[in-house]
Each structure stands twice: as structure tokens, then as C-alpha cells.
Design a protein around this motif. Structure first.
Motif, PDB file in Angstrom:
ATOM      1  N   UNK A   1       2.960  13.730   1.587  1.00 14.54           N
ATOM      2  CA  UNK A   1       2.276  13.841   0.327  1.00 14.54           C
ATOM      3  C   UNK A   1       2.966  15.086  -0.439  1.00 14.54           C
ATOM      4  N   UNK A   2       2.936  16.246   0.362  1.00 11.12           N
ATOM      5  CA  UNK A   2       3.548  17.557  -0.066  1.00 11.12           C
ATOM      6  C   UNK A   2       4.707  17.305  -0.746  1.00 11.12           C
ATOM      7  N   UNK A   3       5.702  16.834  -0.040  1.00 23.12           N
ATOM      8  CA  UNK A   3       7.107  16.767  -0.464  1.00 23.12           C
ATOM      9  C   UNK A   3       7.249  15.792  -1.640  1.00 23.12           C
ATOM     10  N   UNK A   4       6.568  14.833  -1.512  1.00 22.30           N
ATOM     11  CA  UNK A   4       6.602  13.957  -2.843  1.00 22.30           C
ATOM     12  C   UNK A   4       5.790  14.688  -4.083  1.00 22.30           C
TER      13      UNK A   4
ATOM     14  N   UNK B   1       0.871  -1.106   0.179  1.00 22.74           N
ATOM     15  CA  UNK B   1       0.135   0.139   0.153  1.00 22.74           C
ATOM     16  C   UNK B   1       0.688   1.199  -0.120  1.00 22.74           C
ATOM     17  N   UNK B   2       0.470   2.339  -1.036  1.00 23.98           N
ATOM     18  CA  UNK B   2       1.284   3.390  -0.935  1.00 23.98           C
ATOM     19  C   UNK B   2       0.411   4.526  -1.094  1.00 23.98           C
ATOM     20  N   UNK B   3       0.863   5.587  -0.909  1.00 25.33           N
ATOM     21  CA  UNK B   3       0.226   6.892  -0.787  1.00 25.33           C
ATOM     22  C   UNK B   3       0.566   7.753  -2.137  1.00 25.33           C
ATOM     23  N   UNK B   4       0.082   8.081  -3.134  1.00 22.70           N
ATOM     24  CA  UNK B   4       0.613   8.619  -4.263  1.00 22.70           C
ATOM     25  C   UNK B   4       0.836  10.287  -4.083  1.00 22.70           C
ATOM     26  N   UNK B   5       1.297  10.955  -5.047  1.00 18.96           N
ATOM     27  CA  UNK B   5       1.515  12.520  -4.802  1.00 18.96           C
ATOM     28  C   UNK B   5       0.527  13.372  -4.753  1.00 18.96           C
ATOM     29  N   UNK B   6      -0.955  12.853  -5.003  1.00 17.77           N
ATOM     30  CA  UNK B   6      -2.025  13.502  -4.715  1.00 17.77           C
ATOM     31  C   UNK B   6      -2.724  13.319  -3.435  1.00 17.77           C
ATOM     32  N   UNK B   7      -2.031  12.274  -2.754  1.00 12.64           N
ATOM     33  CA  UNK B   7      -2.646  11.890  -1.466  1.00 12.64           C
ATOM     34  C   UNK B   7      -3.661  10.653  -1.610  1.00 12.64           C
ATOM     35  N   UNK B   8      -3.605  10.110  -2.747  1.00 10.27           N
ATOM     36  CA  UNK B   8      -4.570   8.923  -2.826  1.00 10.27           C
ATOM     37  C   UNK B   8      -4.025   7.668  -2.294  1.00 10.27           C
ATOM     38  N   UNK B   9      -4.484   6.629  -1.622  1.00 13.97           N
ATOM     39  CA  UNK B   9      -4.048   5.447  -1.401  1.00 13.97           C
ATOM     40  C   UNK B   9      -4.285   4.472  -2.599  1.00 13.97           C
ATOM     41  N   UNK B  10      -2.989   3.926  -2.801  1.00 15.34           N
ATOM     42  CA  UNK B  10      -2.916   3.055  -4.027  1.00 15.34           C
ATOM     43  C   UNK B  10      -2.196   1.801  -3.769  1.00 15.34           C
TER      44      UNK B  10
ATOM     45  N   UNK C   1       5.652   8.536  -4.481  1.00 15.07           N
ATOM     46  CA  UNK C   1       4.951   8.123  -3.533  1.00 15.07           C
ATOM     47  C   UNK C   1       5.722   8.015  -2.066  1.00 15.07           C
ATOM     48  N   UNK C   2       4.819   8.010  -0.961  1.00 17.04           N
ATOM     49  CA  UNK C   2       5.220   7.888   0.428  1.00 17.04           C
ATOM     50  C   UNK C   2       4.540   6.720   0.835  1.00 17.04           C
ATOM     51  N   UNK C   3       4.947   6.101   1.970  1.00 19.91           N
ATOM     52  CA  UNK C   3       4.410   4.918   2.609  1.00 19.91           C
ATOM     53  C   UNK C   3       4.827   4.689   4.072  1.00 19.91           C
ATOM     54  N   UNK C   4       4.079   3.701   4.727  1.00 21.05           N
ATOM     55  CA  UNK C   4       4.589   3.631   6.072  1.00 21.05           C
ATOM     56  C   UNK C   4       5.655   2.635   6.117  1.00 21.05           C
ATOM     57  N   UNK C   5       6.203   2.819   7.384  1.00 21.92           N
ATOM     58  CA  UNK C   5       7.490   2.085   7.462  1.00 21.92           C
ATOM     59  C   UNK C   5       7.329   0.655   7.394  1.00 21.92           C
ATOM     60  N   UNK C   6       6.114  -0.283   7.652  1.00 19.49           N
ATOM     61  CA  UNK C   6       6.004  -1.590   7.280  1.00 19.49           C
ATOM     62  C   UNK C   6       5.768  -2.048   5.705  1.00 19.49           C
ATOM     63  N   UNK C   7       5.249  -1.007   5.048  1.00 22.20           N
ATOM     64  CA  UNK C   7       4.979  -1.179   3.707  1.00 22.20           C
ATOM     65  C   UNK C   7       6.386  -1.019   2.992  1.00 22.20           C
TER      66      UNK C   7
END
Length: 285
Positions: free
Chosen positions: A135-138, A66-75, A161-167
Motif C-alpha cells: 500500500x505504501x508504494x501505491x 478484491x483489491x487493496x486501495x492506496x489508503x489500505x482499504x479492502x475494496x 491498488x495492490x492485490x494478491x496473486x490470485x486476484x
């Protein structure tokens, strides 16, 4: 002639010793009694042994990451593997003071000379290994990179993207990308590499360093598109780049390159002199 060979050999060994390339203990005996110097390996400091790349060629990526894209959407990572195109995976972090910028700029430079376009023949998935980045930095990084690339429509195929440490850990473990936090330098230590995956998510290529030529990128994409998995003949990165704890980052290890060049030159010169000496007519004293 014998005297010239002896003087040259002595000078060569002295030069190698001064450069720290070889010593009598480190040299190996070669045919004919010549000493063959050994080139030292560029070894990471002991506290950075985890910073390495273990290739997972032919293995599937964890498409459910699970990732969070540059628009803040979870993908999910798998969302980029449902279009029938290869995917270039780029790992680093947006606040990196040195190496990540060199890698992504090298990728950008290669893309400029490529007649393929992200979003048409392939996609690029960039993921931060720093769970604290948002997300803002991405989004900011993506905008600056696409502006520098200067290709209309490239944004439809390059995602940050950004993500949690686990992902993050799931993804980096799957591709064999080692990294660790350097508390002293306050940055992440990691290698310079990008990966290319097939349309179904199978790892097909590892490209090392900070320069990715249009030809290398195109061939990697074409092979991945056909499902061909290719082994890496050498990891030049491990020789050319070394983490400098004092400098707090990865630096071009120029001394190693100079030493290697010196070894090649001296061995070539020594071989030439020996051949000439053996071919020269023997004169009686």
C-alpha cells in the motif's frame, strides 16, 4: 531509361537486403515481374510468448475481484462501477523501471489536455500486477502522478491498488493481459495498453502504446458511456515495441520503423520509375 530502372531496382534490393528487410527468399513475386519485399514481423522472443494482449471486447469484468486501495482499504472492483461512469483500467506495477512509467505518464499527458476530469465523467483504476508491492508504494505513486497531473479534484476519481496473486490473475485473465516474470532482468514483462470499460463493467476499448491523445481518451470514454464496443483496427504496440532481453526491458524498436519507411520509399520510387518508363516513347535503336 531501361538501364536506369535496372540500376535502381538492383540498388533497392541491395539496400533492402542490407537492412535485413527482405531477401529473394522472403520476397513475393508481384505483377510485372517486380519483387515485392515483405516486412518482417516484430515477434517477441519465444520465452515471452505469454506476454501478449488477447482482447475481451464486450465481456464483463470480474467485479468481485478484491483489491487493496492506496489508503489500505479492502475494496472490490465493482465498487467503481456503481456510479454510472466508465472506468479506465490501467495494469502495471509501481516499481517498473521503464514501460509502466511510460504508459502511466502517457495517460497523464493525455489527461492534461482533456476537458474531462477523473471523478466526474469517468474513473481510473490502476492495479499493480506485482503481488509483492504494498500500500505504501501505491500511495506514493498516486501522489506523484496526481501532482504531475496538476488538476484539482482529479484524486477523487483515480485510485491505485495492490492485490494478491490470485486476484491479480483473475483480473488480468479477464481482460486478456499477458505478463510474466523475467528472472534475468528481475522485472515483469508485459504490454503497453489500457482498457476502457462501460459503467456496468463491460470491456469497450483497448488503447495501445505509450501515448494517449486527449481525443482518443475522450472518444473511448464517450463510447464506453454509451455502451458501444469498438474493435481495435491494429495493435501498433506489437510492431513498435519489443522486449529486449539484453537490455532487460521494452525498447522502441526503431530499426523496424526505419525498415518500414525504407520499404515504402523504395517501392514508391520503383513504381514511379516503372510508370515513367512505360509512358516514355519507344525509340528505335
Amino acid at each position: 531509361m531501361k538501364r536506369l530502372v535496372a540500376i535502381t531496382a538492383a540498388w533497392a534490393l541491395a539496400a533492402l537486403a542490407a537492412a535485413g528487410v527482405a531477401s529473394p527468399a522472403a520476397a513475393q513475386q508481384a505483377p510485372g515481374g517486380l519483387m515485392q519485399p515483405s516486412v518482417p514481423k516484430n515477434v517477441l522472443p519465444s520465452d515471452l510468448e505469454a506476454v501478449r494482449v488477447d482482447e475481451r471486447l464486450g465481456e464483463m469484468l470480474p467485479l468481485d475481484v478484491v483489491l487493496t486501495d492506496h489508503d489500505g482499504r479492502q475494496v472490490k472492483l465493482g465498487d467503481y462501477f456503481d456510479k454510472g461512469r466508465p472506468v479506465i483500467v490501467n495494469l502495471g506495477y509501481y516499481g517498473c523501471p521503464m514501460l509502466c512509467g511510460l504508459v502511466i505518464n502517457g495517460l497523464n499527458k493525455g489527461l492534461k489536455g482533456l476537458d474531462y476530469l477523473p471523478g466526474d465523467e469517468f474513473d481510473i483504476v490502476t492495479v499493480s500486477i506485482d503481488p509483492k508491492e504494498g500500500t505504501a508504494l501505491a500511495k506514493q505513486k498516486r501522489e506523484s502522478i496526481l501532482e504531475e497531473l496538476g488538476k484539482d479534484g482529479a484524486g477523487k476519481g483515480w485510485f491505485f491498488h495492490t492485490a494478491t496473486e490470485v486476484e491479480i490473475k483473475r483480473l488480468t485473465d479477464a481482460v486478456g493481459f499477458g505478463y510474466r516474470w523475467d528472472e534475468k532482468g528481475k522485472q515483469w514483462a508485459h504490454a503497453a495498453v489500457i482498457m476502457v470499460a462501460s459503467p456496468e463493467g463491460k470491456l469497450a476499448r483497448y488503447l495501445y502504446g505509450i501515448e494517449y491523445t486527449p481525443k482518443d481518451l475522450k472518444l473511448a470514454v464517450l463510447d464506453a458511456a454509451e455502451g458501444r464496443v469498438g474493435s481495435t483496427t491494429e495493435q501498433l504496440l506489437l510492431f513498435c515495441y519489443q522486449y529486449d532481453a539484453k537490455a532487460g526491458g521494452y525498447v522502441l524498436f526503431a530499426r523496424n520503423m526505419m525498415k518500414l519507411g525504407g520499404v515504402v520509399t523504395l517501392v514508391t520510387l520503383g513504381t514511379f520509375l516503372v510508370v515513367m518508363w512505360r509512358r516514355s516513347p519507344r525509340r528505335e535503336s
